[in-house]
Scaffold this active site. Sequence first.
Site, PDB file in Angstrom:
ATOM      1  N   LEU A   1     -18.254   1.611   0.308  1.00 11.97           N
ATOM      2  CA  LEU A   1     -18.947   2.740  -0.319  1.00 11.97           C
ATOM      3  C   LEU A   1     -18.793   2.716  -1.837  1.00 11.97           C
ATOM      4  O   LEU A   1     -19.050   3.721  -2.508  1.00 11.97           O
ATOM      5  CB  LEU A   1     -18.437   4.067   0.242  1.00 11.97           C
ATOM      6  CG  LEU A   1     -18.780   4.325   1.709  1.00 11.97           C
ATOM      7  CD1 LEU A   1     -18.158   5.635   2.177  1.00 11.97           C
ATOM      8  CD2 LEU A   1     -20.287   4.341   1.907  1.00 11.97           C
TER       9      LEU A   1
ATOM     10  N   TYR B   1       0.842  -1.191   0.000  1.00  9.15           N
ATOM     11  CA  TYR B   1       0.000   0.000   0.000  1.00  9.15           C
ATOM     12  C   TYR B   1       0.886   1.254   0.000  1.00  9.15           C
ATOM     13  O   TYR B   1       1.825   1.358   0.798  1.00  9.15           O
ATOM     14  CB  TYR B   1      -0.904   0.030   1.229  1.00  9.15           C
ATOM     15  CG  TYR B   1      -2.152  -0.824   1.118  1.00  9.15           C
ATOM     16  CD1 TYR B   1      -2.515  -1.459  -0.070  1.00  9.15           C
ATOM     17  CD2 TYR B   1      -2.982  -1.008   2.217  1.00  9.15           C
ATOM     18  CE1 TYR B   1      -3.649  -2.235  -0.149  1.00  9.15           C
ATOM     19  CE2 TYR B   1      -4.141  -1.779   2.137  1.00  9.15           C
ATOM     20  CZ  TYR B   1      -4.460  -2.399   0.954  1.00  9.15           C
ATOM     21  OH  TYR B   1      -5.595  -3.172   0.878  1.00  9.15           O
TER      22      TYR B   1
END
Length: 358
Positions: free
Chosen positions: A216, A62
């Site tokens: 989301l 990441y």
Amino acid sequence: MSLTLDSYRLLGRSGLRVSPLALGTATFGTEWGWGAERDEARTLFDTYAERGGNFIDTASTYTDGSSERLLGEFTKDNRESLVLATKYTTQRRAGDPNSGGAHRKSLFASVEASLRQLNTDYLDLLYLHVWDFRTPVEEILRGLDDLVRQGKVLYVAMSNVPAWEVSRMQAIAELRGWSPLVALQIEYSLINRAGERDLIPMARAMGLGVTPFSPLGGGVLSGKYRRADLTAPGTDSTESGESNRKGFNAALGMVTERNLTIADTVTAIAAELGRTPAQVGLAWTLHNPGVTAPIIGARTLEQLQGNLGALEVDFTADQLARLDEVSAIDLGYPHDLLAGEHIRTVTTGGLRIETRNS
């Protein structure tokens, strides 16, 4: 159903206690064109921890390793109180065929790199990040078990893996006395309910806690996209981080007429509840009994505080029904067949048979 971050849940068929919302840290660092600088990331971490949150999600690559390095700094004073989850399999060095993948060499090297970057001597939870369709499952499971026996990893899990492979691995691990899988990370939201076909039912049956990412839908459910985004040109790397992220999601096919229609319903229900669309989208995922802890990401303190407000959202039965209807998917064969009236008639003849969960 009002929750708090210290309303802890057991992770799968284990005794590990985790918060009902995990803090995703792919936004820690700006190497990907969006995200939080060090000080802002520290504020996000501290806010989450101060409210009782203990479940931190990252991965070895990441933000090119910045996520783990920042967490190594942030967690040095309360490491034992946190559940640190990271992942392996994504390529760590361009041009090196063994720096990525699910195999043993990649596994051990990635874990050692994560331990250094996180400044810790053990990982609470290690996910296989992306299935590679090449490595034998026995090699994966034995490697994970060896790391557990060495004390470098406490629990093991899967992410982005076909349901039949996960169930096969869980059965092999049980039969051979190897470390069982305790969690499954999948993409799951109102705009992507594909996990309901096989992955989530499999996880519940096999004892894996589900930790959804992108709850989301890449931000689509937060209401930031409009119909104009359906035909808007792509963005380039010179634009703001927010524009880069929107362009990235548009390129992934997240912005569609169907998804915007779902977002419209989310926005309408948010107005009825006096909440934000993001809180409604997250709360729907939280209310699913097959979900343990959705993973929330944030770039600013305002976004994090808003997302944490999802813990306080209560729906009416009508609101849940509307969300379910607008986002419904076909489960496909054999699920649709088995749920049909014809099969019920030929198997039970109209008898009423009650099923009770133990």
